[in-house]
Design a protein around this motif. Structure first.
Motif, PDB file in Angstrom:
ATOM      1  N   VAL A   1      39.159  41.611  41.208  1.00 38.70           N
ATOM      2  CA  VAL A   1      38.962  40.888  39.951  1.00 38.70           C
ATOM      3  C   VAL A   1      38.657  41.867  38.816  1.00 38.70           C
TER       4      VAL A   1
ATOM      5  N   SER B   1      38.245  34.812  44.702  1.00 34.97           N
ATOM      6  CA  SER B   1      38.966  35.796  43.875  1.00 34.97           C
ATOM      7  C   SER B   1      40.328  35.293  43.407  1.00 34.97           C
TER       8      SER B   1
ATOM      9  N   TYR C   1      37.058  42.421  47.056  1.00 35.43           N
ATOM     10  CA  TYR C   1      37.438  41.265  46.249  1.00 35.43           C
ATOM     11  C   TYR C   1      36.822  41.342  44.852  1.00 35.43           C
ATOM     12  N   TYR C   2      35.617  41.846  44.770  1.00 36.65           N
ATOM     13  CA  TYR C   2      34.988  42.099  43.468  1.00 36.65           C
ATOM     14  C   TYR C   2      35.843  43.086  42.680  1.00 36.65           C
TER      15      TYR C   2
ATOM     16  N   CYS D   1      41.372  34.971  39.531  1.00 36.95           N
ATOM     17  CA  CYS D   1      42.527  35.693  38.983  1.00 36.95           C
ATOM     18  C   CYS D   1      43.497  34.747  38.300  1.00 36.95           C
TER      19      CYS D   1
END
Length: 225
Positions: free
Chosen positions: A16, A62, A12-13, A66
């Motif tokens: 982004v 996330s 998820y990091y 976004c």
């Protein structure tokens, strides 16, 4: 300038991060691991990633991050102009998360601890993944991008969801899940060849030894307790 908080072993990091790099936005990275006190001060649920905006606003989750980036920096758009087409993109993203990523995550503790996955868990995960395969096969076009001719947020989202499916779902179940969705593997391979994806992957590989060391320490501490 924005700050992206978290660690590169997190899909998820990286999702982004890919969006920020795609939009060519200036940002700096701040290494924080889940469970740290420092993370809890900026993330309500103690999850990564988190961004701190140039104005000092802290945002987690996330999908929320976004959407904030897209609405604040609309250059190089990642959603179609048409509302219906945008909804389809978000539908693909939601299905990928619910029926691909989350069931595969159930297998992570077994993979990291080297223990056998109970058959009951395998059965439940397979059932949910099958639902995902059916839904994504109906929705995804891969012509050449997930939602059609335009590269969208669904391409970035699904690609990083698939890193979890491949690493844990497919390996623990001995099942090539991505191959079940027509044209998905070809698209996924093409995504992996992009300069942004390769940079993100190189950073992930560099972070993995430290991340795994922390995971092993947590497992040992839990077993000792």
């Amino acid at each position: 300038m924005m700050t992206l908080h978290g660690f590169a072993a997190s899909n998820y990091y990286n999702l982004v991060k890919h969006v920020l790099l795609y939009k060519e936005l200036p940002f700096k990275e701040h290494l924080l691991y889940a469970g740290s006190e420092a993370l809890l001060t900026i993330s309500p649920a103690g999850k990564v990633p988190v961004i701190t905006t140039a104005e000092g606003l802290e945002l987690s989750e996330s999908s929320v991050i976004c959407d904030f980036i897209e609405e604040t920096y609309p250059t190089a758009p990642l959603y179609p102009e048409n509302a219906g087409e945008r909804a389809v993109v978000r539908q693909i993203m939601k299905m990928a998360e619910l029926y691909f990523e989350l069931p595969s995550r159930r297998l992570i503790p077994y993979a990291l601890s080297g223990t056998e996955v109970p058959e009951s868990v395998k059965t439940e995960v397979r059932q949910v993944l099958t639902r995902g395969i059916t839904g994504l096969s109906r929705l995804c076009q891969f012509s050449p991008w997930v939602a059609g001719e335009q590269f969208t947020m669904a391409d970035i989202y699904l690609y990083y969801v698939n890193t979890i499916v491949n690493a844990f779902g497919s390996s623990q179940l001995e099942w090539d899940v991505l191959a079940e969705v027509p044209r998905m593997k070809t698209w996924n391979d093409a995504m992996s060849q992009s300069a942004i994806a390769q940079k993100v992957e190189a950073d992930r590989q560099a972070n993995m030894p430290e991340f795994m060391q922390k995971v092993k320490a947590q497992i040992q501490a839990a077993n000792a307790g």
